[in-house]
Motif scaffolding. Structure first.
Motif, mmCIF file in Angstrom:
data_model
loop_
_atom_site.group_PDB
_atom_site.id
_atom_site.type_symbol
_atom_site.label_atom_id
_atom_site.label_comp_id
_atom_site.label_asym_id
_atom_site.label_seq_id
_atom_site.Cartn_x
_atom_site.Cartn_y
_atom_site.Cartn_z
ATOM 1 N N TRP A 11 -20.242 41.108 -42.938
ATOM 2 C CA TRP A 11 -19.723 41.175 -41.568
ATOM 3 C C TRP A 11 -20.522 42.181 -40.739
ATOM 4 N N GLN A 12 -20.784 43.335 -41.316
ATOM 5 C CA GLN A 12 -21.517 44.373 -40.592
ATOM 6 C C GLN A 12 -22.887 43.859 -40.168
ATOM 7 N N ALA A 13 -23.527 43.109 -41.038
ATOM 8 C CA ALA A 13 -24.850 42.569 -40.726
ATOM 9 C C ALA A 13 -24.791 41.433 -39.719
ATOM 10 N N SER A 14 -23.602 40.853 -39.525
ATOM 11 C CA SER A 14 -23.455 39.700 -38.633
ATOM 12 C C SER A 14 -22.934 40.068 -37.253
ATOM 13 N N LEU A 15 -22.641 41.337 -37.012
ATOM 14 C CA LEU A 15 -22.080 41.735 -35.724
ATOM 15 C C LEU A 15 -23.041 41.411 -34.580
ATOM 16 N N VAL A 16 -22.504 40.813 -33.540
ATOM 17 C CA VAL A 16 -23.313 40.457 -32.367
ATOM 18 C C VAL A 16 -23.557 41.713 -31.538
ATOM 19 N N GLU A 17 -24.824 41.952 -31.197
ATOM 20 C CA GLU A 17 -25.171 43.177 -30.493
ATOM 21 C C GLU A 17 -25.028 43.064 -28.987
ATOM 22 N N ASN A 18 -25.039 41.867 -28.450
ATOM 23 C CA ASN A 18 -24.846 41.705 -27.013
ATOM 24 C C ASN A 18 -24.420 40.271 -26.693
ATOM 25 N N VAL A 19 -23.760 40.127 -25.551
ATOM 26 C CA VAL A 19 -23.393 38.809 -25.036
ATOM 27 C C VAL A 19 -23.978 38.717 -23.632
ATOM 28 N N PRO A 20 -25.201 38.214 -23.490
ATOM 29 C CA PRO A 20 -25.865 38.185 -22.183
ATOM 30 C C PRO A 20 -25.270 37.106 -21.279
ATOM 31 N N LEU A 21 -24.777 37.516 -20.137
ATOM 32 C CA LEU A 21 -24.203 36.558 -19.198
ATOM 33 C C LEU A 21 -25.262 35.563 -18.738
ATOM 34 N N GLY A 22 -26.507 36.038 -18.601
ATOM 35 C CA GLY A 22 -27.571 35.132 -18.186
ATOM 36 C C GLY A 22 -27.776 33.999 -19.178
ATOM 37 N N PRO A 37 -14.192 32.022 -19.443
ATOM 38 C CA PRO A 37 -14.889 31.755 -20.712
ATOM 39 C C PRO A 37 -15.789 32.910 -21.146
ATOM 40 N N PHE A 38 -16.372 33.623 -20.190
ATOM 41 C CA PHE A 38 -17.171 34.799 -20.533
ATOM 42 C C PHE A 38 -16.293 35.871 -21.167
ATOM 43 N N ARG A 39 -15.111 36.068 -20.600
ATOM 44 C CA ARG A 39 -14.186 37.046 -21.176
ATOM 45 C C ARG A 39 -13.796 36.648 -22.595
ATOM 46 N N CYS A 40 -13.662 35.354 -22.831
ATOM 47 C CA CYS A 40 -13.308 34.888 -24.184
ATOM 48 C C CYS A 40 -14.377 35.289 -25.192
ATOM 49 N N TRP A 41 -15.647 35.175 -24.801
ATOM 50 C CA TRP A 41 -16.735 35.614 -25.676
ATOM 51 C C TRP A 41 -16.621 37.107 -25.970
ATOM 52 N N LEU A 42 -16.355 37.898 -24.925
ATOM 53 C CA LEU A 42 -16.250 39.345 -25.119
ATOM 54 C C LEU A 42 -15.077 39.700 -26.020
ATOM 55 N N LEU A 43 -13.958 39.013 -25.840
ATOM 56 C CA LEU A 43 -12.793 39.266 -26.683
ATOM 57 C C LEU A 43 -13.075 38.912 -28.138
ATOM 58 N N ARG A 44 -13.761 37.802 -28.341
ATOM 59 C CA ARG A 44 -14.083 37.389 -29.707
ATOM 60 C C ARG A 44 -14.966 38.419 -30.407
ATOM 61 N N GLU A 45 -16.066 38.785 -29.753
ATOM 62 C CA GLU A 45 -17.016 39.689 -30.410
ATOM 63 C C GLU A 45 -16.467 41.111 -30.505
ATOM 64 N N GLY A 46 -15.736 41.544 -29.478
ATOM 65 C CA GLY A 46 -15.118 42.866 -29.547
ATOM 66 C C GLY A 46 -14.093 42.954 -30.672
ATOM 67 N N SER A 47 -13.349 41.863 -30.872
ATOM 68 C CA SER A 47 -12.382 41.824 -31.970
ATOM 69 C C SER A 47 -13.080 41.899 -33.322
ATOM 70 N N PHE A 48 -14.218 41.240 -33.424
ATOM 71 C CA PHE A 48 -14.982 41.259 -34.675
ATOM 72 C C PHE A 48 -15.482 42.675 -34.972
ATOM 73 N N TRP A 49 -16.016 43.351 -33.968
ATOM 74 C CA TRP A 49 -16.475 44.730 -34.151
ATOM 75 C C TRP A 49 -15.320 45.637 -34.578
ATOM 76 N N ARG A 50 -14.200 45.518 -33.880
ATOM 77 C CA ARG A 50 -13.066 46.394 -34.171
ATOM 78 C C ARG A 50 -12.491 46.123 -35.565
ATOM 79 N N THR A 51 -12.344 44.858 -35.916
ATOM 80 C CA THR A 51 -11.784 44.517 -37.223
ATOM 81 C C THR A 51 -12.689 44.991 -38.350
ATOM 82 N N THR A 52 -13.988 44.811 -38.192
ATOM 83 C CA THR A 52 -14.939 45.277 -39.205
ATOM 84 C C THR A 52 -14.865 46.791 -39.370
ATOM 85 N N ASP A 53 -14.803 47.494 -38.260
ATOM 86 C CA ASP A 53 -14.727 48.955 -38.292
ATOM 87 C C ASP A 53 -13.436 49.428 -38.958
#
Length: 234
Positions: A11-22, A37-53
Motif C-alpha cells: 500500500w505504501q508503495a502504491s500511494l498516489v502522489e498527486n491528482v492533477p486537475l489538468g 468528480p474531482f473531489r471524489c478523486w481527492l477523497l479516495r486518495e486522501g482516504s488511502f493515505w490516511r488509512t495506510t498511515d
C-alpha cells in the motif's frame, strides 16, 4: 502478521502522489468542469493515505504492546473506511437517480472540507450517521466501531475494565494495564477486516462507479448546466 506487514508495504508503495486537475480535464473536459468528480478523486486518495498511515501506526503499537493506542487508531481506520464507503454509496445514488447531482456536489464539499472547530466553512458530517448508512452495505460495521469507541472514551470500559479488576473474595480492586490481555489477540483480525474491506471499496468498487459517474455526467451535462444556471435542483 507477516501478511499485514506485506500488504501495508505494498500500500505504501502504491500511494498516489498527486491528482492533477489538468490530467483529469484532459481525460474528459465535460465531466471535470464540474467539481464533484474531482473531489471524489481527492477523497479516495486522501482516504488511502490516511488509512495506510493509521494502520501502520496501529500495527507498530500492537507489536510494542501498546494495545489501547493500537485500538484507538484502528477505530480511526474504520472511520476513514466509512468515509470511502459513503462516497461510493453517494455515487451509486447519483447514477440511479436517488439523489440529484447538485446535492451530491454539496455533500462532496462537506466530506472534503468539513470541520468541527469552525476552521472551514463547512460543518463536518456526523460519523455515526455515515456509519448507519455503511452498516446497510456491511452489516456489523457500526457495532464494531461502537465497540472500539468504548475503548477510546474514559467511561466504564475505558477506565474500569481497561485498568482494574475487582477481587470479590478479598474485597479489593486491583489495578494494572489490561488492554493487551483483553483485546490483543483479536487486534490483527480486525486490522485484516478493515484492510480487506478498504481494498474492496478502493480497488474494485470505486473505479467502476467512477466510470459510470463520468458517463452519467457526460450524458446529462446539458441538463446539469440548465439546472445550475436556473437554480433548479436536478
Amino acid at each position: 502478521m507477516d501478511s499485514i506487514e506485506k500488504n501495508l508495504a505494498n500500500w505504501q508503495a502504491s500511494l498516489v502522489e498527486n491528482v492533477p486537475l489538468g490530467g483529469l480535464f484532459a481525460r474528459n473536459p465535460t465531466v471535470y468542469k464540474w467539481k464533484a468528480p474531482f473531489r471524489c478523486w481527492l477523497l479516495r486518495e486522501g482516504s488511502f493515505w490516511r488509512t495506510t498511515d493509521l494502520l501502520t501506526q496501529s500495527l507498530w503499537l500492537h507489536q510494542q504492546g501498546h494495545a489501547l493506542g493500537a485500538r484507538i487508531l484502528l477505530r480511526s481506520c474504520f472511520e476513514t473506511l466509512a468515509m470511502l464507503i459513503y462516497v461510493n454509496l453517494l455515487i451509486r445514488k447519483v447514477i440511479s437517480g436517488e439523489i440529484e447531482f447538485h446535492s451530491f456536489s454539496e455533500k462532496t464539499s462537506i466530506l472534503l472540507l468539513g470541520s468541527r472547530d469552525d476552521s472551514t466553512g463547512h460543518q463536518a458530517l456526523n460519523i455515526v450517521s455515515i456509519l448507519d448508512k455503511c452498516d446497510k452495505r456491511y452489516p456489523g460495521i457500526k457495532r464494531l466501531y461502537a465497540e472500539l469507541s468504548e475503548s477510546a472514551h474514559p467511561n466504564y470500559e475505558g477506565i474500569v475494565t481497561g485498568y482494574s479488576r475487582v477481587d470479590h473474595d478479598e474485597y479489593d480492586t486491583r489495578f494494572w494495564n489490561r488492554w493487551g490481555e483483553i483485546y490483543g489477540s483479536a487486534h490483527l483480525g480486525k486490522m485484516e477486516l478493515c484492510m480487506t474491506t478498504f481494498h474492496l471499496e478502493y480497488d474494485e468498487v470505486w473505479p467502476g462507479l467512477m466510470d459510470k459517474l463520468e458517463s452519467w455526467i457526460a450524458e446529462n451535462d446539458e441538463m446539469l448546466e440548465t439546472s445550475a444556471n436556473s437554480g433548479l435542483r436536478i
